[in-house]
Write a protein that holds these residues in place. Structure first.
Motif, short mmCIF file in Angstrom:
data_model
loop_
_atom_site.label_atom_id
_atom_site.label_comp_id
_atom_site.label_asym_id
_atom_site.label_seq_id
_atom_site.Cartn_x
_atom_site.Cartn_y
_atom_site.Cartn_z
N LEU A 1 0.86 -1.18 0.00
CA LEU A 1 0.00 0.00 0.00
C LEU A 1 0.90 1.23 0.00
O LEU A 1 1.88 1.28 0.74
CB LEU A 1 -0.88 -0.03 1.26
CG LEU A 1 -1.63 1.22 1.71
CD1 LEU A 1 -2.70 1.57 0.69
CD2 LEU A 1 -2.27 0.99 3.07
N ASN A 2 0.59 2.20 -0.84
CA ASN A 2 1.41 3.41 -0.91
C ASN A 2 0.72 4.61 -0.27
O ASN A 2 -0.46 4.87 -0.54
CB ASN A 2 1.73 3.75 -2.37
CG ASN A 2 2.98 3.05 -2.86
OD1 ASN A 2 3.86 2.70 -2.07
ND2 ASN A 2 3.07 2.83 -4.17
N HIS B 1 4.94 -4.36 -10.01
CA HIS B 1 4.20 -4.93 -8.88
C HIS B 1 3.22 -3.86 -8.41
O HIS B 1 3.62 -2.83 -7.88
CB HIS B 1 5.17 -5.32 -7.76
CG HIS B 1 4.56 -6.14 -6.68
ND1 HIS B 1 3.92 -7.34 -6.92
CD2 HIS B 1 4.48 -5.94 -5.33
CE1 HIS B 1 3.49 -7.85 -5.77
NE2 HIS B 1 3.81 -7.01 -4.80
N GLU B 2 1.95 -4.10 -8.64
CA GLU B 2 0.95 -3.06 -8.38
C GLU B 2 0.52 -3.02 -6.91
O GLU B 2 0.40 -4.06 -6.27
CB GLU B 2 -0.28 -3.32 -9.25
CG GLU B 2 0.01 -3.19 -10.73
CD GLU B 2 -1.16 -3.62 -11.57
OE1 GLU B 2 -2.06 -2.78 -11.78
OE2 GLU B 2 -1.20 -4.79 -11.99
N PRO B 3 0.27 -1.83 -6.39
CA PRO B 3 -0.21 -1.70 -5.01
C PRO B 3 -1.67 -2.12 -4.92
O PRO B 3 -2.38 -2.22 -5.92
CB PRO B 3 -0.05 -0.20 -4.72
CG PRO B 3 -0.21 0.45 -6.07
CD PRO B 3 0.42 -0.51 -7.05
N VAL B 4 -2.12 -2.35 -3.70
CA VAL B 4 -3.55 -2.64 -3.49
C VAL B 4 -4.36 -1.35 -3.39
O VAL B 4 -5.57 -1.35 -3.59
CB VAL B 4 -3.77 -3.50 -2.23
CG1 VAL B 4 -3.12 -4.86 -2.40
CG2 VAL B 4 -3.25 -2.81 -0.96
N ALA B 5 -3.68 -0.26 -3.10
CA ALA B 5 -4.33 1.06 -3.04
C ALA B 5 -3.25 2.11 -2.91
O ALA B 5 -2.12 1.83 -2.47
CB ALA B 5 -5.30 1.16 -1.86
N VAL B 6 -3.58 3.34 -3.29
CA VAL B 6 -2.70 4.49 -3.10
C VAL B 6 -3.52 5.58 -2.41
O VAL B 6 -4.58 5.97 -2.91
CB VAL B 6 -2.14 5.01 -4.44
CG1 VAL B 6 -1.25 6.23 -4.20
CG2 VAL B 6 -1.37 3.92 -5.18
#
Length: 364
Positions: free
Chosen positions: A125-126, A158-163
């Motif tokens: 998560l970012n 690698h994609e975050p689950v949310a920003v």
């Protein structure tokens, strides 16, 4: 509040709002009951915010660990990556646990790569704390570190689950940091959204660089929107429907990254990208792709933001650094240029004399 959805194979939302960090528990809850540990990777500059976040999310069933890493590009080194792995190993991190990146773009780049490489991929998560981090690094799934040979040469998608872009975190940032982030927003205006340039020109620097201004909030949201749409169509930068695709986001970055490297990262990323955009505008103009007006608009918009449009360094070191750019194919340099406003394309293998002339045009 602005919610933007990044429609990739693993879709996620970007929230742009004052106080957005309060959504962290809700995001963690949405990931399931098996989340037992979170690691908050942060820089010294946001230590207090990291401690507050740790205390906010931890509970009887959830451990929260702080991992402090160096400021800026010094975080994106192999030894720092190894240190983060060691902390995760000692804490017993499993594949169901979560990494949180809290800080500027370098911190979120590193945190994403830590998550991508631990157990071949854990969720992350970012929470970007700078304009640059919000608009550029935190969204899009590019993660990585630097090497002695160049910037971002080792990494993974690698994609975050949310920003969560918490606008309150921009308050107290130095004006130079706000300006640096505006370079990436201006880039989005040149490659895809002229409305961004029009808003910058009409509002002026006093509103654009005010962290409490709705103008800045709108520009951040528009910039993120450009990136979200671009990566949704071409996540792995392979081209999209015969267009330049995600590579368009590298506008100004070939020389920009080279300047960062040859100056030992003493030039801020946004400042280097600003110079890089003027360079590729000169290049496009010299090969007949853009007119005088668009070339001059690069200088006028970036100067209005207080960003540099000149460079006094030497050509040869910059050229050598550009040759190890990620877009290079074989020995052929590739540059993202414009055909017209919001019409990016690729210029491959320009003559060295044109490169040199474009570089010399950067002299003050």
């Amino acid at each position: 509040m602005t919610r933007l959805r990044v429609e990739t194979a693993s879709p996620y939302e970007v929230l742009v709002e004052a106080g957005a960090h309060r959504e962290v528990p809700h995001v963690l809850d949405s990931l399931g009951d098996d989340v037992r540990r979170v690691a908050i990777i942060h820089a010294p500059a946001v230590r207090e915010r990291a401690e507050d976040l740790r205390d906010f999310v931890k509970g009887p069933a959830l451990e929260a660990h702080l991992i402090e890493v160096p400021d800026g590009e010094q975080a994106k080194q192999a030894e720092v990556l190894t240190f983060c792995w060691d902390v995760l190993g000692r804490a017993g991190f499993t594949r169901s646990d979560v990494v949180i990146g809290l800080g500027g773009g370098s911190t979120t780049d590193l945190a994403g790569f830590v998550a991508a490489s631990w157990l071949r991929g854990v969720r992350f998560l970012n929470l970007p704390t700078t304009v640059l981090g919000m608009v550029d690094a935190a969204v899009g799934g590019k993660t990585g570190i630097n090497t002695a040979s160049g910037k971002n040469l080792v990494g993974a998608f690698h994609e975050p689950v949310a920003v969560l872009c918490d606008l309150d975190m921009l308050q107290g940032l130095p004006r130079s940091e706000l300006r640096s982030g505006m370079a990436e927003i201006a880039k989005c205006g040149f490659i895809a959204a002229p409305s961004i340039l029009e808003l910058i020109e009409s509002a002026g620097p006093s509103s654009v660089l005010d962290p409490t201004s709705p103008i800045l909030a709108e520009l951040i949201a528009q910039g993120i929107g450009v990136k979200a749409r671009t990566v949704a169509g071409d996540l792995h930068e392979t081209g999209a429907d015969g267009t330049v695709g995600r590579e368009a986001l590298n506008y100004g970055h070939t020389l920009g990254h080279a300047i960062e490297r040859v100056t030992g990262y003493t030039v801020r990323h946004g400042e280097a990208i600003s110079i890089g955009m003027v360079f590729v505008a000169e290049l496009a103009h010299r090969v007949g792709r853009i007119d005088d007006e668009l070339l001059e608009r690069h200088r006028s918009v970036l100067t209005l933001l207080g960003l540099p449009t000149t460079y006094t360094g030497d050509f040869e070191p910059a050229l050598a650094a550009m040759r190890v750019d990620k877009k290079t194919r074989g020995d052929q340099l590739r540059f993202v240029v414009l055909e017209a406003l919001a019409r990016p394309s690729v210029l491959a293998g320009p003559d060295e004399d044109v490169l040199r002339a474009s570089f010399e045009a950067l002299r003050p």
